[in-house]
Structure formats: structure tokens, C-alpha cells
Design a protein around this motif. Structure first.
Motif, mmCIF file in Angstrom:
data_model
loop_
_atom_site.group_PDB
_atom_site.id
_atom_site.type_symbol
_atom_site.label_atom_id
_atom_site.label_comp_id
_atom_site.label_asym_id
_atom_site.label_seq_id
_atom_site.Cartn_x
_atom_site.Cartn_y
_atom_site.Cartn_z
ATOM 1 N N ILE A 72 0.822 -1.219 0.000
ATOM 2 C CA ILE A 72 0.000 0.000 0.000
ATOM 3 C C ILE A 72 0.854 1.268 0.000
ATOM 4 N N TYR A 73 2.150 1.139 0.283
ATOM 5 C CA TYR A 73 3.051 2.286 0.292
ATOM 6 C C TYR A 73 3.941 2.263 -0.946
ATOM 7 N N PHE A 74 3.344 2.388 -2.112
ATOM 8 C CA PHE A 74 4.076 2.287 -3.375
ATOM 9 C C PHE A 74 4.804 3.599 -3.699
ATOM 10 N N PRO A 75 5.901 3.517 -4.483
ATOM 11 C CA PRO A 75 6.664 4.720 -4.828
ATOM 12 C C PRO A 75 5.944 5.570 -5.873
ATOM 13 N N ARG A 76 6.125 6.894 -5.741
ATOM 14 C CA ARG A 76 5.519 7.848 -6.672
ATOM 15 C C ARG A 76 6.453 9.032 -6.855
ATOM 16 N N MET A 77 6.347 9.646 -8.019
ATOM 17 C CA MET A 77 7.138 10.851 -8.288
ATOM 18 C C MET A 77 6.369 11.715 -9.278
ATOM 19 N N THR A 78 6.453 13.034 -9.094
ATOM 20 C CA THR A 78 5.864 13.992 -10.024
ATOM 21 C C THR A 78 6.990 14.897 -10.515
ATOM 22 N N PHE A 79 7.050 15.087 -11.830
ATOM 23 C CA PHE A 79 8.116 15.920 -12.400
ATOM 24 C C PHE A 79 7.707 16.474 -13.752
ATOM 25 N N ASP A 80 8.456 17.494 -14.189
ATOM 26 C CA ASP A 80 8.370 18.034 -15.546
ATOM 27 C C ASP A 80 9.643 17.587 -16.256
ATOM 28 N N TYR A 81 9.584 17.479 -17.587
ATOM 29 C CA TYR A 81 10.814 17.174 -18.311
ATOM 30 C C TYR A 81 10.793 17.783 -19.704
ATOM 31 N N GLN A 82 11.993 17.960 -20.232
ATOM 32 C CA GLN A 82 12.206 18.357 -21.618
ATOM 33 C C GLN A 82 13.339 17.509 -22.157
ATOM 34 N N LEU A 83 13.114 16.893 -23.304
ATOM 35 C CA LEU A 83 14.149 16.144 -24.008
ATOM 36 C C LEU A 83 14.526 16.965 -25.234
ATOM 37 N N LEU A 84 15.808 17.343 -25.311
ATOM 38 C CA LEU A 84 16.294 18.177 -26.417
ATOM 39 C C LEU A 84 17.296 17.397 -27.260
ATOM 40 N N ASP A 85 17.233 17.588 -28.570
ATOM 41 C CA ASP A 85 18.188 16.913 -29.450
ATOM 42 C C ASP A 85 19.492 17.704 -29.511
ATOM 43 N N SER A 86 20.406 17.259 -30.356
ATOM 44 C CA SER A 86 21.737 17.871 -30.419
ATOM 45 C C SER A 86 21.715 19.309 -30.949
ATOM 46 N N THR A 87 20.621 19.703 -31.611
ATOM 47 C CA THR A 87 20.521 21.085 -32.095
ATOM 48 C C THR A 87 19.795 21.992 -31.096
#
Length: 171
Positions: free
Chosen positions: A104-119
Motif C-alpha cells: 500500500i506504500y508504493f513509490p511515486r514521483m511527479t516531475f516536468d521534463y524536456q528532451l532536447l536533441d543535439s541542435t
């Protein structure tokens, strides 16, 4: 003299190129960790435990850097963290609280992300991503000894493989 100047210029350019290749490809920002749902220590101070958790998770995120294509960058802002288990003063050993791991005590996470290419172009971005693993006790690897935060690491690995890897994998 002119040859020396060109030689020094060549060394300078090479050093800059090498330094730019070694830039971190994942940057993690921890937004108000003191307000996270569960980052409570079973023993020790809250501040030192926060530092230990952040350091461990920075290493988990850094492991994903090896899976990114050359030049890609991932920027993550962690907004909340709820570790697997629960620290409850009712459960104590030698005057120290312990973290009780139950389904009942499962792991959780909230986040924002950005994946950027080489340019520098955004390949993928999302806000308020909520990742959880309600079946963490059945789906996480067994037999890894006392690897700290193994449930959370597996949860993030599953998310990375399912949501980000397809964005840069070759068909």
C-alpha cells in the motif's frame, strides 16, 4: 612564431570541443524537497537524509544519460517524491523509526521534463508527469542485495524505457 600561435589555437579548439562533449546530458532540478510527500528519514536528520536521497536519485537519472544519443539533453524538475514504504513512529528499533515496506506504500514521483536533441530542439516535453508503481513489490528485481531506492529506480527505468526511449530509438 606564427606556427606556435596556430598550434596553440588548435589545442584551444580541441580542448573546447572535448569539454563540450563531456557536458552532462541530464540536469535535475529539485523543486522544494522539504515539501515532498515522503522523504522522511528513519534515523538521522531530515536535512542530511534529503541530501542523501537527492544524491542517490541524481545518480539514477545520470544512469539514463548513457542511454541518450550523443548530443541529446534531458532536463527534469522534480516536484514531488513519495518513497516506497512508510516511516511510522509506531515501528521502532532501538529508538529509531524504521521504514516499513508494504504494497500500500508504493513509490511515486511527479516531475516536468524536456528532451532536447543535439541542435537544442525540443523532442519531447511534458509537465506534471505522475509516475507510480503500484505493483512494485512484484515487478522490481529481486536479489540485488540492499540496493537503496531499488523500487524507485525500477519505476523510473520503466518510465524511461516506455516514454522516452521511443523518442530517440531508431526504427
Amino acid at each position: 612564431m606564427r606556427t606556435l600561435v596556430f598550434l596553440m589555437l588548435g589545442v584551444f579548439i580541441s580542448a573546447n570541443a572535448l569539454a563540450s562533449q563531456q557536458e552532462p546530458t541530464i540536469k535535475v532540478n529539485w523543486q522544494h524537497p522539504e515539501k515532498y510527500s515522503d522523504i522522511r528519514p528513519s534515523s538521522g536528520t531530515k536535512k542530511s537524509y534529503q541530501k542523501r536521497v537527492i544524491s542517490a536519485f541524481d545518480k539514477i537519472w545520470a544512469d539514463f544519460a548513457e542511454k541518450l544519443p550523443v548530443g541529446y539533453r534531458l532536463q527534469v524538475t522534480v516536484k514531488d517524491l513519495d518513497l516506497a514504504g512508510d516511516v511510522n513512529p509506531m515501528y521502532r528499533i532501538d529508538h529509531s523509526d524504521i521504514r516499513v515496506i508494504k504494497e500500500i506504500y508504493f513509490p511515486r514521483m511527479t516531475f516536468d521534463y524536456q528532451l532536447l536533441d543535439s541542435t537544442g530542439q525540443i523532442v519531447a516535453a511534458e509537465q506534471d508527469v505522475k509516475v507510480k508503481d503500484m505493483g512494485f513489490m512484484n515487478s522490481s528485481p529481486i536479489g540485488l542485495g540492499n540496493t537503496e531506492f531499488i523500487y524507485e529506480k525500477q519505476m523510473l527505468k520503466n518510465w524511461f524505457q516506455k516514454h522516452l526511449a521511443p523518442k530517440f530509438s531508431k526504427p
